[in-house]
Scaffold this motif. Structure first.
Motif, PDB file in Angstrom:
ATOM      1  N   MET A  40       0.831  -1.203   0.000  1.00 35.39           N
ATOM      2  CA  MET A  40       0.000   0.000   0.000  1.00 35.39           C
ATOM      3  C   MET A  40       0.867   1.256   0.000  1.00 35.39           C
ATOM      4  SD  MET A  40      -2.965  -1.054   2.735  1.00 35.39           S
ATOM      5  CE  MET A  40      -4.009   0.389   2.497  1.00 35.39           C
ATOM      6  N   ILE A  41       1.902   1.255   0.810  1.00 34.21           N
ATOM      7  CA  ILE A  41       2.782   2.418   0.875  1.00 34.21           C
ATOM      8  C   ILE A  41       3.538   2.580  -0.441  1.00 34.21           C
ATOM      9  CG2 ILE A  41       4.850   3.348   2.001  1.00 34.21           C
ATOM     10  CD1 ILE A  41       3.632   2.211   4.655  1.00 34.21           C
ATOM     11  N   ASP A  42       4.022   1.457  -0.963  1.00 34.10           N
ATOM     12  CA  ASP A  42       4.746   1.498  -2.239  1.00 34.10           C
ATOM     13  C   ASP A  42       3.851   2.013  -3.369  1.00 34.10           C
ATOM     14  OD1 ASP A  42       7.136   1.009  -3.772  1.00 34.10           O
ATOM     15  OD2 ASP A  42       6.106  -0.730  -4.634  1.00 34.10           O
ATOM     16  N   ALA A  43       2.559   1.687  -3.301  1.00 40.08           N
ATOM     17  CA  ALA A  43       1.614   2.095  -4.351  1.00 40.08           C
ATOM     18  C   ALA A  43       0.992   3.470  -4.074  1.00 40.08           C
ATOM     19  CB  ALA A  43       0.519   1.050  -4.488  1.00 40.08           C
ATOM     20  N   GLU A  62      -4.062   5.734  -0.290  1.00 35.05           N
ATOM     21  CA  GLU A  62      -4.583   6.823   0.537  1.00 35.05           C
ATOM     22  C   GLU A  62      -4.155   6.621   1.999  1.00 35.05           C
ATOM     23  OE1 GLU A  62      -6.415   9.537  -0.394  1.00 35.05           O
ATOM     24  OE2 GLU A  62      -6.112   8.898  -2.468  1.00 35.05           O
ATOM     25  N   CYS A  63      -3.781   7.705   2.645  1.00 36.08           N
ATOM     26  CA  CYS A  63      -3.318   7.640   4.043  1.00 36.08           C
ATOM     27  C   CYS A  63      -4.347   6.980   4.954  1.00 36.08           C
ATOM     28  CB  CYS A  63      -2.983   9.035   4.558  1.00 36.08           C
ATOM     29  SG  CYS A  63      -1.554   9.775   3.760  1.00 36.08           S
ATOM     30  N   ILE A  64      -5.624   7.339   4.780  1.00 36.48           N
ATOM     31  CA  ILE A  64      -6.648   6.782   5.662  1.00 36.48           C
ATOM     32  C   ILE A  64      -6.748   5.267   5.499  1.00 36.48           C
ATOM     33  CG2 ILE A  64      -8.620   7.135   4.113  1.00 36.48           C
ATOM     34  CD1 ILE A  64      -8.584   7.677   7.949  1.00 36.48           C
ATOM     35  N   ASP A  65      -6.557   4.769   4.280  1.00 38.78           N
ATOM     36  CA  ASP A  65      -6.586   3.325   4.050  1.00 38.78           C
ATOM     37  C   ASP A  65      -5.399   2.645   4.729  1.00 38.78           C
ATOM     38  OD1 ASP A  65      -8.918   3.537   2.549  1.00 38.78           O
ATOM     39  OD2 ASP A  65      -7.800   3.803   0.673  1.00 38.78           O
ATOM     40  N   SER A 113      -5.897  -2.332  12.016  1.00 38.71           N
ATOM     41  CA  SER A 113      -6.317  -3.730  11.944  1.00 38.71           C
ATOM     42  C   SER A 113      -5.181  -4.664  12.367  1.00 38.71           C
ATOM     43  CB  SER A 113      -6.769  -4.055  10.527  1.00 38.71           C
ATOM     44  OG  SER A 113      -7.096  -5.416  10.405  1.00 38.71           O
ATOM     45  N   ALA A 114      -3.997  -4.414  11.851  1.00 38.72           N
ATOM     46  CA  ALA A 114      -2.839  -5.247  12.189  1.00 38.72           C
ATOM     47  C   ALA A 114      -2.476  -5.108  13.662  1.00 38.72           C
ATOM     48  CB  ALA A 114      -1.653  -4.880  11.304  1.00 38.72           C
TER      49      ALA A 114
END
Length: 90
Positions: free
Chosen positions: A30-33, A36-39, A46-47
């Protein structure tokens, strides 16, 4: 010292940790892609909750097994260790 968990409990913990490992890889993607920050924050939350659940499972087994055993033998060393640990995490 023997660990206070059955083979079934160990298998459940390993399964949960593998799921967490997948969540960590997902976060990296997600960070590499540039997600969105909220996601990303939701995934981190969750983790974090899942890891806390593993912590609670291990703590519960420790208290029900290891600490109960130690107290039955009038040994308070494990209780003292747990108290010191809980001071650090609270």
């Amino acid at each position: 010292m023997a660990h206070c968990r059955t083979p079934e409990e160990k298998k459940k913990l390993i399964t949960r940790l593998k799921r967490l490992e997948g969540q960590m890889r997902g976060l990296q993607k997600m960070i590499d892609a540039d997600a969105e920050c909220i996601d990303i924050l939701r995934q981190i939350n969750s983790a974090s909750g899942a890891l806390h659940g593993v912590w609670l499972e291990v703590l519960s087994a420790h208290m029900k097994g290891c600490i109960s055993n130690a107290l039955a033998h009038k040994d308070t060393k494990l209780v003292d260790e747990l108290i010191e640990h809980l001071k650090k995490v609270s």
